[in-house]
Design an enzyme around this catalytic site. Structure first.
Site, PDB file in Angstrom:
ATOM      1  CB  SER A 168      -0.941  -0.230   1.235  1.00 57.16           C
ATOM      2  OG  SER A 168      -0.240   0.040   2.323  1.00 57.16           O
ATOM      3  CB  ILE A 169       3.441   2.607  -2.635  1.00 54.36           C
ATOM      4  CG1 ILE A 169       4.069   0.897  -2.611  1.00 54.36           C
ATOM      5  CG2 ILE A 169       4.643   3.473  -2.372  1.00 54.36           C
ATOM      6  CD1 ILE A 169       5.195   0.565  -1.524  1.00 54.36           C
ATOM      7  N   GLY A 170       0.860   3.746  -1.904  1.00 52.52           N
ATOM      8  CA  GLY A 170      -0.037   5.065  -2.205  1.00 52.52           C
ATOM      9  C   GLY A 170       0.573   6.155  -3.055  1.00 52.52           C
ATOM     10  CG  ASN A 199      -2.094   3.396 -12.150  1.00 57.50           C
ATOM     11  OD1 ASN A 199      -2.691   2.865 -12.006  1.00 57.50           O
ATOM     12  ND2 ASN A 199      -0.711   3.369 -11.129  1.00 57.50           N
ATOM     13  CB  CYS A 238      -5.903   7.114  -9.678  1.00 55.72           C
ATOM     14  SG  CYS A 238      -6.302   7.219 -11.447  1.00 55.72           S
ATOM     15  CE  LYS A 290      -0.206  -1.881 -13.833  1.00 54.97           C
ATOM     16  NZ  LYS A 290       1.363  -1.693 -13.323  1.00 54.97           N
ATOM     17  CB  ILE A 350      -3.974  -7.484 -13.777  1.00 57.70           C
ATOM     18  CG1 ILE A 350      -2.895  -8.508 -13.158  1.00 57.70           C
ATOM     19  CG2 ILE A 350      -4.832  -8.101 -14.661  1.00 57.70           C
ATOM     20  CD1 ILE A 350      -3.758  -9.480 -12.356  1.00 57.70           C
ATOM     21  N   GLY A 373       7.074  -7.464 -12.150  1.00 56.21           N
ATOM     22  CA  GLY A 373       6.958  -6.439 -10.878  1.00 56.21           C
ATOM     23  C   GLY A 373       7.963  -7.275  -9.743  1.00 56.21           C
TER      24      GLY A 373
HETATM   25  C1  LIG Z   1       5.743  -2.288  -4.328  1.00 58.97           C
HETATM   26  C2  LIG Z   1       4.901  -2.029  -5.470  1.00 58.97           C
HETATM   27  C3  LIG Z   1       4.483  -0.932  -6.176  1.00 58.97           C
HETATM   28  C4  LIG Z   1       3.607  -0.731  -7.407  1.00 58.97           C
HETATM   29  N1  LIG Z   1       3.747   0.697  -7.816  1.00 58.97           N
HETATM   30  C5  LIG Z   1       2.931   0.829  -8.985  1.00 58.97           C
HETATM   31  C6  LIG Z   1       2.814   1.985  -9.562  1.00 58.97           C
HETATM   32  O1  LIG Z   1       3.292   3.038  -9.159  1.00 58.97           O
HETATM   33  N2  LIG Z   1       1.906   2.073 -10.400  1.00 58.97           N
HETATM   34  C7  LIG Z   1       1.315   0.970 -11.270  1.00 58.97           C
HETATM   35  O2  LIG Z   1       0.932   1.075 -12.307  1.00 58.97           O
HETATM   36  N3  LIG Z   1       1.791  -0.210 -10.728  1.00 58.97           N
HETATM   37  C8  LIG Z   1       2.357  -0.353  -9.543  1.00 58.97           C
HETATM   38  N4  LIG Z   1       2.551  -1.489  -9.085  1.00 58.97           N
HETATM   39  C9  LIG Z   1       1.879  -2.818  -9.723  1.00 58.97           C
HETATM   40  C10 LIG Z   1       2.824  -3.594 -10.563  1.00 58.97           C
HETATM   41  O3  LIG Z   1       3.575  -2.674 -11.710  1.00 58.97           O
HETATM   42  C11 LIG Z   1       2.284  -4.655 -11.152  1.00 58.97           C
HETATM   43  O4  LIG Z   1       1.314  -4.219 -12.008  1.00 58.97           O
HETATM   44  C12 LIG Z   1       1.735  -5.791 -10.162  1.00 58.97           C
HETATM   45  O5  LIG Z   1       2.454  -5.978  -9.020  1.00 58.97           O
HETATM   46  C13 LIG Z   1       1.599  -7.126 -10.709  1.00 58.97           C
HETATM   47  O6  LIG Z   1       2.780  -7.679 -11.341  1.00 58.97           O
HETATM   48  P1  LIG Z   1       3.689  -8.561 -10.447  1.00 58.97           P
HETATM   49  O7  LIG Z   1       2.565  -9.782  -9.582  1.00 58.97           O
HETATM   50  O8  LIG Z   1       4.771  -8.922 -11.427  1.00 58.97           O
HETATM   51  O9  LIG Z   1       4.321  -7.883  -9.206  1.00 58.97           O
HETATM   52  C14 LIG Z   1       3.384  -1.840  -7.893  1.00 58.97           C
HETATM   53  C15 LIG Z   1       3.508  -3.027  -7.278  1.00 58.97           C
HETATM   54  C16 LIG Z   1       4.507  -3.396  -6.016  1.00 58.97           C
HETATM   55  C17 LIG Z   1       4.533  -4.503  -5.722  1.00 58.97           C
END
Ligand SMILES: Cc1cc2nc3c(=O)[nH]c(=O)nc-3n(C[C@H](O)[C@H](O)[C@H](O)COP(=O)(O)O)c2cc1C
Ligand SMILES: Cc1cc2nc3c(=O)[nH]c(=O)nc-3n(C[C@H](O)[C@H](O)[C@H](O)COP(=O)(O)OP(=O)(O)OC[C@H]3O[C@@H](n4cnc5c(N)ncnc54)[C@H](O)[C@@H]3O)c2cc1C
Ligand code: FES
Lengths: 292, 299
Positions: free
Chosen positions: B67-69, B123, B126, B160, B186, B260
């Site tokens: 939950s970076i926010g 993204n 939001c 996205k 996703i 990710g």
């Molecule tokens: C710590 C963290 C921060 C993320 N920050 C963003 C972000 O700023 N913008 C975004 O579109 N997705 C963000 N994501 C989502 C990832 O880009 C990705 O869509 C999601 O984690 C699923 O892929 P994964 O299972 O390979 O991590 C974040 C994911 C994680 C774990």
């Protein structure tokens, strides 16, 4: 920072839930500074998924590194089951270490305050402080009484069985005092009570407190350091994923000061911002941390 | 052997992209960033955002919640500092943007249009001020947001999508109709975890998003659904840890993939996936990756 494969030399129980992990790594032992940490992948599988951050406890020789850890959950439990000869994936050294200062110190100028497993990374610090504090510069005569000039270490634990690193600190020539909450060894009470006593009496010219331990203790130490106007460096912990500052997952609140105008007067306005424990820390100054 | 693919007007030398929020120039010491197909930067907003209170992370079985926010230093900081740092590493950069109003979204797209980014990922996870839900959960709002951004920029626009919907096809279609050059899917699944001793949430924000291996099979199904619905390229994301995972997505219709969470576990994973894909192609005697996209045999 490097990603390394390390082979376990030793992984044994010290006491209770505490374990020692030794492995060979010339790279880490040469480059690591006290207060820095490594991120360790404790199994090859998906459980636990994330790397675990662990502080560097000691550099035993030019190529042997030691970590001291407490088993508190899945990751540390899995680590405790790994055997010598097995290979682990490690990233490190990470973070900024303690600021050791540069000058050759006067008597009793460093106090290390350790709570529980927080003693582990402070041993590495004591290893590096020793040459600074204990030995006068080459060619000068050491006039100091033999007990002065050595780091003072205050170790706190719940009971005597949970005490860690007393021998290590003593072997490094530190002055060690023990506090247990139940009085089973050393003074009875909290390590912070002893710190206050020390600051009140014998060590009036101390210049830095270094501390690591549970958050409640760090908060109390920070409070005391402010009251006694003694600089203090804290080693903080937070949950981590990347360990290098990209995921923004390990924030702590710190004060930021910026100049602004109040009427005609320039003042410093204090606000806060998040910093990342992994990249901006894990060592922070007590006067910058905002406690929640 | 040809591993290059095209997403909108972006030509990727290979299909492996680092996902938004999970990668940064800090990894330069650990992985050869230049060899990646592209990097999606952390999502930015017009103005800086401080993000959520800690704890922001918690581990779950084989996965993690965050939950970076959307903590970020804002558009100007991205243009002045983050983007040049990436460009120095000679890797194609896709910016990721988010906003609560159409005005902010347009402003972001307009200003990024004049920079060296290769594309813009929108993204959509939001809050949508008008409907009170997320943009990514409202097909009309998704369509509108994409259209606004397309109007403001010549760059390749990637929408996205969030998996927190009943039918992903509706949203892929809405993005396509809005003019998106591609969709990526996703983002994370809404999720939470609880400390039963203290009866408290394990995240400071109470809820967060699930990522990592547990979401992969669901993400794969969503990519397959979207592939059967739209004609624009699809970028597959969700739990990709190995080249095998990546190939599953490509075979189900993904033109490219994003990695990710796996970066945290192994910072070299993207390069290992690229190598794995090449070896797979050699083993299967396939000279162009394009032939594998959507090649799932269902009969
Ligand atoms: C710590 C963290 C921060 C993320 N920050 C963003 C972000 O700023 N913008 C975004 O579109 N997705 C963000 N994501 C989502 C990832 O880009 C990705 O869509 C999601 O984690 C699923 O892929 P994964 O299972 O390979 O991590 C974040 C994911 C994680 C774990
Ligand atoms: C920079 C740094 C240095 C560290 N050095 C050491 C060290 O030298 N020795 C050592 O034993 N430990 C150290 N730790 C702590 C260690 O990383 C955690 O104990 C470990 O990650 C726990 O993993 P686990 O999977 O066993 O526990 P989990 O299953 O993740 O958690 C078990 C319990 O511990 C709590 N917990 C886990 N991690 C944290 C955390 N970071 N902060 C607060 N609560 C937590 C959880 O809420 C849960 O209740 C350090 C941490 C950091 C950030
Ligand atoms: S653990 Fe990722 S930013 Fe600190």
């Amino acid at each position: 920072m490097n990603q390394l494969k390390i082979k376990i030399s030793e992984n044994i129980r010290v006491s209770g839930n505490y374990f020692r992990l030794k492995f060979r790594s010339e790279q880490l032992s040469k480059t690591a500074r006290p207060g820095q940490f490594i991120e360790l992948k404790v199994t090859d599988g998906l459980e636990p998924l994330l790397r675990k951050p662990l502080g560097i406890h000691r550099i035993i020789s030019p190529n042997m590194v030691e970590v001291l850890y407490e088993v508190i959950g899945k990751g540390t439990e899995a680590l405790s089951k790994r055997s010598p000869g097995e290979v682990l994936d490690v990233i490190g050294p990470l973070g900024n270490g303690f600021d050791l200062g540069s000058r050759v110190e006067g008597p009793g100028s460093r106090v290390l305050v350790a709570g529980g497993i927080g003693a582990a990374p402070l041993v590495f610090l004591a290893q590096k402080l020793r040459p600074l504090s204990a030995k006068p510069p080459e060619g000068t005569i050491d006039h100091r009484p033999s007990t002065l000039g050595r780091p003072l270490v205050l170790i706190g634990a719940k009971t005597k069985d949970a005490l860690l690193c007393e021998k290590e600190f003593k072997d490094l020539g530190c002055n060690v005092s023990i506090v247990t909450e139940d009085g089973s060894k050393g003074h009875k009470g909290f390590v912070t009570d002893l710190l206050k006593k020390v600051l009140n009496t014998q060590y009036s010219i101390l210049n830095t407190i270094y501390t690591c331990g549970p958050k409640s203790m760090l908060k109390a130490v920070a409070h005391i350091s402010t009251k006694y106007r003694t600089p203090c460096q804290l080693l903080l912990e937070e949950y981590m994923a990347c360990g290098v500052g990209v995921c923004l997952g390990c924030p702590i609140k710190v004060k930021t000061q910026y100049p602004c105008l109040a009427g005609r007067q320039a003042i410093l306005n204090t606000q806060y911002q998040y910093k990342m424990v992994c990249k901006d820390g894990p060592v922070f100054r007590a006067d910058e941390v905002i406690w929640e | 052997m040809n591993t290059s693919v095209k997403v909108g007007r972006i030509r990727l030398k290979n299909p492996v992209i680092a996902a938004s929020g999970t990668f940064g120039v800090e990894y330069n010491e650990l992985v050869d960033i230049e060899s990646l197909g592209a990097v999606v930067a952390k999502t930015i907003t017009l103005n800086a955002r401080e993000g959520n209170p800690p704890p922001r992370l918690v581990e779950t079985p084989a996965g993690m919640l965050n939950s970076i926010g959307l903590e970020n230093a804002g558009l100007q900081d991205f243009i002045n500092k983050k983007l040049p740092a990436y460009l120095k590493l000679k890797v194609p950069v896709i910016a990721s943007i988010s906003a609560e109003t159409a005005g902010e979204l347009m402003e972001l797209a307009k200003r990024l249009d004049k920079t060296a980014v290769e594309g813009i990922e929108l993204n959509l996870s939001c809050p949508n001020i008008r409907s009170g839900t997320l943009i990514s959960q409202d097909p009309k709002a998704t369509y509108e947001a994409v259209r606004q951004v397309k109007k403001a920029t010549e760059k390749t626009v990637i929408a996205k999508l969030s998996p927190n919907v009943t039918d992903i096809r509706v949203f892929a279609k809405a993005a396509e109709e809005g003019g998106a050059d591609a969709v990526s899917l996703i983002n994370t699944f809404f999720a939470m975890a609880v400390d039963i001793e203290k009866r408290r949430p394990l995240l400071g924000n109470i809820t967060g998003g699930l990522s990592g291996p547990p979401i992969k099979p669901i993400a794969l199904k969503m990519v397959w659904d979207a592939f059967n619905e739209v004609d624009i390229p699809i970028i597959g994301i969700g739990g990709i840890m190995t080249y095998k995972d990546a190939m599953e997505f490509i075979i189900c219709g993904a033109t490219a993939i994003q990695v990710g969470t796996a970066n945290f576990i192994n910072p070299q994973v993207t390069v290992e996936i690229i190598d794995g894909i090449r070896q797979y192609m050699t083993r299967k005697n396939i000279n162009s990756l394009k032939k594998l996209i959507g090649s799932l045999e269902v009969r």
